[in-house]
Design an enzyme around this catalytic site. Sequence first.
Site, PDB file in Angstrom:
ATOM      1  N   GLY B 130       0.916  -1.221  -0.070  1.00 12.52           N
ATOM      2  CA  GLY B 130       0.059   0.049  -0.091  1.00 12.52           C
ATOM      3  C   GLY B 130       0.762   1.545   0.030  1.00 12.52           C
ATOM      4  N   PRO B 242      20.625   9.446  -2.200  1.00  9.17           N
ATOM      5  CA  PRO B 242      21.304  10.023  -3.364  1.00  9.17           C
ATOM      6  C   PRO B 242      22.253   8.854  -3.754  1.00  9.17           C
ATOM      7  CG  PRO B 242      21.239  11.683  -1.542  1.00  9.17           C
ATOM      8  CD  PRO B 242      20.577  10.277  -0.958  1.00  9.17           C
ATOM      9  N   GLU B 244      22.108   5.543  -3.880  1.00  6.61           N
ATOM     10  CA  GLU B 244      20.931   4.724  -4.538  1.00  6.61           C
ATOM     11  C   GLU B 244      20.496   5.090  -6.029  1.00  6.61           C
ATOM     12  OE1 GLU B 244      17.755   3.372  -2.343  1.00  6.61           O
ATOM     13  OE2 GLU B 244      16.816   2.113  -4.227  1.00  6.61           O
ATOM     14  N   HIS B 340      16.249  -1.872 -35.278  1.00  8.27           N
ATOM     15  CA  HIS B 340      16.451  -3.175 -35.657  1.00  8.27           C
ATOM     16  C   HIS B 340      15.320  -4.010 -36.550  1.00  8.27           C
ATOM     17  CE1 HIS B 340      19.545  -2.954 -32.579  1.00  8.27           C
ATOM     18  NE2 HIS B 340      20.304  -4.060 -32.950  1.00  8.27           N
ATOM     19  N   GLY B 366      12.544   5.188  -6.223  1.00  8.81           N
ATOM     20  CA  GLY B 366      11.877   6.644  -6.414  1.00  8.81           C
ATOM     21  C   GLY B 366      11.492   6.787  -7.717  1.00  8.81           C
TER      22      GLY B 366
HETATM   23  C1  LIG Z   1      11.982  -4.494 -10.030  1.00  7.30           C
HETATM   24  C2  LIG Z   1      11.450  -3.763  -8.746  1.00  7.30           C
HETATM   25  C3  LIG Z   1      12.668  -3.738  -7.552  1.00  7.30           C
HETATM   26  C4  LIG Z   1      12.102  -2.843  -6.570  1.00  7.30           C
HETATM   27  N1  LIG Z   1      13.186  -2.970  -5.634  1.00  7.30           N
HETATM   28  C5  LIG Z   1      13.068  -2.708  -4.121  1.00  7.30           C
HETATM   29  C6  LIG Z   1      13.679  -2.810  -3.074  1.00  7.30           C
HETATM   30  O1  LIG Z   1      14.519  -3.680  -3.157  1.00  7.30           O
HETATM   31  N2  LIG Z   1      13.255  -2.346  -1.944  1.00  7.30           N
HETATM   32  C7  LIG Z   1      12.158  -1.400  -1.869  1.00  7.30           C
HETATM   33  O2  LIG Z   1      11.884  -1.104  -0.530  1.00  7.30           O
HETATM   34  N3  LIG Z   1      11.545  -1.172  -2.926  1.00  7.30           N
HETATM   35  C8  LIG Z   1      11.849  -1.801  -4.107  1.00  7.30           C
HETATM   36  N4  LIG Z   1      10.910  -1.366  -5.197  1.00  7.30           N
HETATM   37  C9  LIG Z   1       9.649  -0.486  -4.864  1.00  7.30           C
HETATM   38  C10 LIG Z   1       9.817   0.680  -5.652  1.00  7.30           C
HETATM   39  O3  LIG Z   1      10.867   1.501  -4.971  1.00  7.30           O
HETATM   40  C11 LIG Z   1       8.558   1.142  -5.854  1.00  7.30           C
HETATM   41  O4  LIG Z   1       7.713   0.728  -6.736  1.00  7.30           O
HETATM   42  C12 LIG Z   1       8.581   2.689  -6.325  1.00  7.30           C
HETATM   43  O5  LIG Z   1       9.097   3.490  -5.188  1.00  7.30           O
HETATM   44  C13 LIG Z   1       6.898   3.286  -6.536  1.00  7.30           C
HETATM   45  O6  LIG Z   1       6.325   3.148  -5.434  1.00  7.30           O
HETATM   46  P1  LIG Z   1       4.734   2.337  -5.866  1.00  7.30           P
HETATM   47  O7  LIG Z   1       4.908   1.336  -6.875  1.00  7.30           O
HETATM   48  O8  LIG Z   1       4.094   2.116  -4.581  1.00  7.30           O
HETATM   49  O9  LIG Z   1       4.093   3.324  -6.853  1.00  7.30           O
HETATM   50  P2  LIG Z   1       3.004   4.568  -6.078  1.00  7.30           P
HETATM   51  O10 LIG Z   1       3.684   5.241  -5.376  1.00  7.30           O
HETATM   52  O11 LIG Z   1       1.691   3.809  -6.092  1.00  7.30           O
HETATM   53  O12 LIG Z   1       3.145   5.467  -7.469  1.00  7.30           O
HETATM   54  C14 LIG Z   1       2.051   5.437  -8.614  1.00  7.30           C
HETATM   55  C15 LIG Z   1       2.034   6.522  -9.486  1.00  7.30           C
HETATM   56  O13 LIG Z   1       1.788   7.780  -8.659  1.00  7.30           O
HETATM   57  C16 LIG Z   1       2.902   8.788  -8.912  1.00  7.30           C
HETATM   58  N5  LIG Z   1       3.005   9.466  -7.828  1.00  7.30           N
HETATM   59  C17 LIG Z   1       3.155   9.055  -6.464  1.00  7.30           C
HETATM   60  N6  LIG Z   1       3.183  10.140  -5.779  1.00  7.30           N
HETATM   61  C18 LIG Z   1       3.302  11.519  -6.512  1.00  7.30           C
HETATM   62  C19 LIG Z   1       3.184  12.753  -6.439  1.00  7.30           C
HETATM   63  N7  LIG Z   1       3.545  13.304  -5.241  1.00  7.30           N
HETATM   64  N8  LIG Z   1       3.235  13.375  -7.309  1.00  7.30           N
HETATM   65  C20 LIG Z   1       3.054  13.086  -8.862  1.00  7.30           C
HETATM   66  N9  LIG Z   1       2.885  11.666  -8.942  1.00  7.30           N
HETATM   67  C21 LIG Z   1       3.110  10.944  -7.831  1.00  7.30           C
HETATM   68  C22 LIG Z   1       4.193   7.756  -9.285  1.00  7.30           C
HETATM   69  O14 LIG Z   1       5.175   8.513  -9.710  1.00  7.30           O
HETATM   70  C23 LIG Z   1       3.654   6.655  -9.983  1.00  7.30           C
HETATM   71  O15 LIG Z   1       3.685   7.055 -11.333  1.00  7.30           O
HETATM   72  C24 LIG Z   1      11.147  -2.343  -6.213  1.00  7.30           C
HETATM   73  C25 LIG Z   1      10.294  -2.158  -7.470  1.00  7.30           C
HETATM   74  C26 LIG Z   1      10.532  -2.750  -8.313  1.00  7.30           C
HETATM   75  C27 LIG Z   1       9.336  -2.880  -9.695  1.00  7.30           C
HETATM   76  C1  LIG Z   2       5.884 -10.473 -34.558  1.00  7.55           C
HETATM   77  C2  LIG Z   2       6.141 -10.303 -36.093  1.00  7.55           C
HETATM   78  C3  LIG Z   2       5.050 -10.617 -36.915  1.00  7.55           C
HETATM   79  C4  LIG Z   2       5.314 -10.606 -38.385  1.00  7.55           C
HETATM   80  N1  LIG Z   2       4.495 -11.238 -39.039  1.00  7.55           N
HETATM   81  C5  LIG Z   2       4.816 -11.208 -40.543  1.00  7.55           C
HETATM   82  C6  LIG Z   2       3.879 -12.066 -41.346  1.00  7.55           C
HETATM   83  O1  LIG Z   2       2.891 -12.754 -41.147  1.00  7.55           O
HETATM   84  N2  LIG Z   2       4.434 -12.200 -42.565  1.00  7.55           N
HETATM   85  C7  LIG Z   2       5.523 -11.404 -43.024  1.00  7.55           C
HETATM   86  O2  LIG Z   2       5.755 -11.573 -44.285  1.00  7.55           O
HETATM   87  N3  LIG Z   2       6.236 -10.679 -42.305  1.00  7.55           N
HETATM   88  C8  LIG Z   2       5.968 -10.608 -40.868  1.00  7.55           C
HETATM   89  N4  LIG Z   2       6.570  -9.933 -40.076  1.00  7.55           N
HETATM   90  C9  LIG Z   2       7.988  -9.186 -40.597  1.00  7.55           C
HETATM   91  C10 LIG Z   2       7.680  -7.575 -40.616  1.00  7.55           C
HETATM   92  O3  LIG Z   2       6.771  -7.146 -41.669  1.00  7.55           O
HETATM   93  C11 LIG Z   2       9.116  -6.974 -40.917  1.00  7.55           C
HETATM   94  O4  LIG Z   2       9.845  -7.330 -39.675  1.00  7.55           O
HETATM   95  C12 LIG Z   2       9.113  -5.493 -41.198  1.00  7.55           C
HETATM   96  O5  LIG Z   2       8.489  -5.316 -42.250  1.00  7.55           O
HETATM   97  C13 LIG Z   2      10.599  -5.024 -41.256  1.00  7.55           C
HETATM   98  O6  LIG Z   2      11.491  -5.621 -41.899  1.00  7.55           O
HETATM   99  P1  LIG Z   2      12.851  -5.954 -41.328  1.00  7.55           P
HETATM  100  O7  LIG Z   2      12.447  -6.711 -39.912  1.00  7.55           O
HETATM  101  O8  LIG Z   2      13.456  -6.979 -42.225  1.00  7.55           O
HETATM  102  O9  LIG Z   2      13.582  -4.692 -41.012  1.00  7.55           O
HETATM  103  P2  LIG Z   2      14.506  -4.112 -42.052  1.00  7.55           P
HETATM  104  O10 LIG Z   2      13.789  -3.959 -43.223  1.00  7.55           O
HETATM  105  O11 LIG Z   2      15.801  -4.629 -41.997  1.00  7.55           O
HETATM  106  O12 LIG Z   2      14.420  -2.729 -41.392  1.00  7.55           O
HETATM  107  C14 LIG Z   2      15.547  -2.234 -40.300  1.00  7.55           C
HETATM  108  C15 LIG Z   2      15.287  -0.811 -40.069  1.00  7.55           C
HETATM  109  O13 LIG Z   2      15.778   0.069 -41.276  1.00  7.55           O
HETATM  110  C16 LIG Z   2      14.540   0.988 -41.396  1.00  7.55           C
HETATM  111  N5  LIG Z   2      14.348   1.448 -42.810  1.00  7.55           N
HETATM  112  C17 LIG Z   2      14.312   0.192 -43.750  1.00  7.55           C
HETATM  113  N6  LIG Z   2      14.298   0.870 -44.975  1.00  7.55           N
HETATM  114  C18 LIG Z   2      14.127   2.345 -44.740  1.00  7.55           C
HETATM  115  C19 LIG Z   2      13.958   3.291 -45.503  1.00  7.55           C
HETATM  116  N7  LIG Z   2      13.867   3.408 -46.772  1.00  7.55           N
HETATM  117  N8  LIG Z   2      14.057   4.658 -45.099  1.00  7.55           N
HETATM  118  C20 LIG Z   2      14.243   4.858 -43.457  1.00  7.55           C
HETATM  119  N9  LIG Z   2      14.569   3.620 -42.782  1.00  7.55           N
HETATM  120  C21 LIG Z   2      14.156   2.408 -43.455  1.00  7.55           C
HETATM  121  C22 LIG Z   2      13.285   0.151 -40.835  1.00  7.55           C
HETATM  122  O14 LIG Z   2      12.333   1.253 -40.688  1.00  7.55           O
HETATM  123  C23 LIG Z   2      13.871  -0.289 -39.607  1.00  7.55           C
HETATM  124  O15 LIG Z   2      13.822   0.372 -38.472  1.00  7.55           O
HETATM  125  C24 LIG Z   2       6.406  -9.846 -38.595  1.00  7.55           C
HETATM  126  C25 LIG Z   2       7.442  -9.215 -37.850  1.00  7.55           C
HETATM  127  C26 LIG Z   2       7.098  -9.734 -36.508  1.00  7.55           C
HETATM  128  C27 LIG Z   2       8.353  -8.728 -35.640  1.00  7.55           C
END
Ligand SMILES: Cc1cc2nc3c(=O)[nH]c(=O)nc-3n(C[C@H](O)[C@H](O)[C@H](O)COP(=O)(O)OP(=O)(O)OC[C@H]3O[C@@H](n4cnc5c(N)ncnc54)[C@H](O)[C@@H]3O)c2cc1C
Ligand SMILES: Cc1cc2nc3c(=O)[nH]c(=O)nc-3n(C[C@H](O)[C@H](O)[C@H](O)COP(=O)(O)OP(=O)(O)OC[C@H]3O[C@@H](n4cnc5c(N)ncnc54)[C@H](O)[C@@H]3O)c2cc1C
Lengths: 381, 381
Positions: B130, B242, B244, B340, B366
């Site tokens: 909480g 700080p 951390e 990629h 935080g």
């Molecule tokens: C992978 C992981 C590892 C962690 N490890 C540790 C650990 O080792 N020990 C430990 O004690 N904790 C740990 N934590 C907890 C972590 O520090 C908290 O999750 C974090 O501080 C946020 O608290 P909460 O999750 O309760 O979010 P909440 O406090 O419920 O916040 C929810 C949202 O409200 C926003 N919010 C809250 N107050 C305000 C405000 N005054 N103004 C504007 N926005 C606000 C927050 O920024 C957030 O977007 C871990 C968390 C994760 C996910």
């Molecule tokens: C979960 C998933 C499901 C998919 N399902 C299908 C499917 O059912 N059938 C199918 O045929 N394909 C499928 N795809 C493939 C998908 O359509 C291709 O991954 C996508 O078209 C990009 O091609 P690439 O991965 O080869 O990237 P690349 O072509 O290698 O591109 C790499 C980077 O270069 C950029 N880039 C490329 N050309 C230019 C340009 N002219 N100018 C600027 N930037 C450029 C791209 O935007 C990208 O950021 C799937 C992919 C995923 C991840």
Amino acid sequence: MRDRHLDAEHIAFRESVREFVRREITPYHEEWEKAGIVDRELWRKAGKQGLLGIDVDEEYGGGGVRDFRYLAAISEEIVRAGASGVGFGLHNEVVAPYLNDLATDEQKARWMPGFCSGELITAIAMTEPGAGSDLQGIRTTAVRDGDDWILNGAKTFITNGINADLVVVVARTDPEAKASKGTSLLMVERGMAGFERGRNLDKIGLKAQDTAELFFNDVRVPGNNLLGEVDKGFYHLMHNLPQERLGIAVAAVAGAEAVFEGTVEYCKTRTAFGQPIGGFQNTRFELAEMATELDIARTYLDDCIMRHVDGELDAVQASKAKWWTTDLQKRVVDRCLQLHGGYGYMMEYPVAKAFIDSRVQAIYGGTNEIMKEIIGRSLGV
Amino acid sequence: MRDRHLDAEHIAFRESVREFVRREITPYHEEWEKAGIVDRELWRKAGKQGLLGIDVDEEYGGGGVRDFRYLAAISEEIVRAGASGVGFGLHNEVVAPYLNDLATDEQKARWMPGFCSGELITAIAMTEPGAGSDLQGIRTTAVRDGDDWILNGAKTFITNGINADLVVVVARTDPEAKASKGTSLLMVERGMAGFERGRNLDKIGLKAQDTAELFFNDVRVPGNNLLGEVDKGFYHLMHNLPQERLGIAVAAVAGAEAVFEGTVEYCKTRTAFGQPIGGFQNTRFELAEMATELDIARTYLDDCIMRHVDGELDAVQASKAKWWTTDLQKRVVDRCLQLHGGYGYMMEYPVAKAFIDSRVQAIYGGTNEIMKEIIGRSLGV
Ligand SMILES: Cc1cc2nc3c(=O)[nH]c(=O)nc-3n(C[C@H](O)[C@H](O)[C@H](O)COP(=O)(O)OP(=O)(O)OC[C@H]3O[C@@H](n4cnc5c(N)ncnc54)[C@H](O)[C@@H]3O)c2cc1C
Ligand SMILES: Cc1cc2nc3c(=O)[nH]c(=O)nc-3n(C[C@H](O)[C@H](O)[C@H](O)COP(=O)(O)OP(=O)(O)OC[C@H]3O[C@@H](n4cnc5c(N)ncnc54)[C@H](O)[C@@H]3O)c2cc1C
């Protein structure tokens, strides 16, 4: 307001899909994520429910209704439920149009009944390890041998790749010509000798989706498995990409809306410093900006859908919808995750799942960079 | 240039850490990810290598050197290798200062040798289901019973939660006072009756990190396990936050740099449309912007490190470094993933792992919103 573009039948249909998802998908999805694949049984259930091939002619068991709003309804409900492994969208929105528009009657009679019943799962294989954005760089070849084609090559990232029984394969058929003039679509079927599946790829998200490698080693594809015209594969692809991209935009907006709604609720109930976190001005401004952009996205999307229903959606507008909505989805999911604090990083929260699932939306179906290329070129610059 | 703030000894030390990571961590990390936890054996190896308790006095087996640059070197090498499950940072950067500054000689004699040898793994438990950002809202209580304390409450999100043998637990010791004036630090040890671990939490990333729930049911904590002064827990926490946060910034910059370097290589070798993708102007501009921001981040970070070495890093500057570098890391990882294409979404690519691992950086230690609160308040507005 949101539903101005829908009639009563669309809304009733959407309700029925929601019920189907609640009953047949949600209880099993986690299991499918562990398995890395959706159970084929689901496809048969969806076929019975009339969710596959809505726009396929009734004589083949389809719905006989060419109205993209029904397809969008299916996809939205699946996305809203976080059922990211279910590849109906690829089957319905991407593959169906190829079959509807290009298949001969004989081909339709062979494949459409299974397509609609869920017995026959489809995929489309364009991308190769060495060529994605630049489809003209593909190396898969099909060479004539009598009436047949001998297919060789490798594809990757293929959605439904493991489950698929029928795959639209893009292959070069005229090695002399430019790819745009020498590529064809060949229908490869499960069990053909030399057609092999590679790995079910380990992805950031979409854990229940069987995205796979496919290999073709001297696969003999009968001549009557050619789809559309010889060497006209690129024209066929170009014709169908706008609907694929619109479908991605539909999923983007629905996915972002669902995450946003959940986050608003979270901000009302989670408290810190003696008040709901929605009470902090930063939270309210974050939510306000997202609410605005989602409203704009929804309005634009619904307009694109209606244009498409009217047969007027062009490649440029589909590209605009695809890049902008998927980019928005990414931002919305990221900001909503942040508002969940530590809980946003825990997989049990829908926003965490949305984070890993949605990242690919800006990549597949043509990367957002390629979308901007298409739009940029249309401006004559 | 990057290493202007490092002397020859720091660089040599960093090399030795790199070698240790290559030999003892990289080959096993995937296995640990599957297990959801790092093998304790690694901690003993790290102890032998002198990587635990560098700033602990030599008489207890520590390195006897109070110089944050050594701690940063360890953390950077672990991050660069993508070894996100290894919780040395929490042990070295977060817990060690509490023990160094607050433990009595008797306590040091009991815990420090194990701390440095890797026999005794530590954690710190502030957050509760909480109350996270608002630590004053914690409900865990410790009530006097003779010389002992009776501890009750639940903590969550605790790094090293499953492996930990010794946990710094933040508990209310004066229920009448405001939390800031009625909270203490109690050292809870493995095996104390009523100290139980909950789930090893299922997270978006950090898959090999055992982030867990901890429960305390009438745990009898001996009086000589109180760390620091009674009811002064909040002061102790404020003093150590700080470092951390600086540690998180170190990981952010190192992580972003590593992903960026890998992406530059990728853009040189991956081709599309007959050229390396680095040849597209958009790619070059993306990389150029990232190169600039990373340079700025590195310069600022190294300056913060040197201030900290000189004992001059304050809470506000640590907060600036924490939010800005983790925000940058998020953006860099996201943009690099996009460059990629489809491969960026595949877990076998380091950028994919960075995507799931790094998202939490803007949340723990935080949240970035809390960092902005601290900075904002310091401006007198
Ligand atoms: C992978 C992981 C590892 C962690 N490890 C540790 C650990 O080792 N020990 C430990 O004690 N904790 C740990 N934590 C907890 C972590 O520090 C908290 O999750 C974090 O501080 C946020 O608290 P909460 O999750 O309760 O979010 P909440 O406090 O419920 O916040 C929810 C949202 O409200 C926003 N919010 C809250 N107050 C305000 C405000 N005054 N103004 C504007 N926005 C606000 C927050 O920024 C957030 O977007 C871990 C968390 C994760 C996910
Ligand atoms: C979960 C998933 C499901 C998919 N399902 C299908 C499917 O059912 N059938 C199918 O045929 N394909 C499928 N795809 C493939 C998908 O359509 C291709 O991954 C996508 O078209 C990009 O091609 P690439 O991965 O080869 O990237 P690349 O072509 O290698 O591109 C790499 C980077 O270069 C950029 N880039 C490329 N050309 C230019 C340009 N002219 N100018 C600027 N930037 C450029 C791209 O935007 C990208 O950021 C799937 C992919 C995923 C991840």
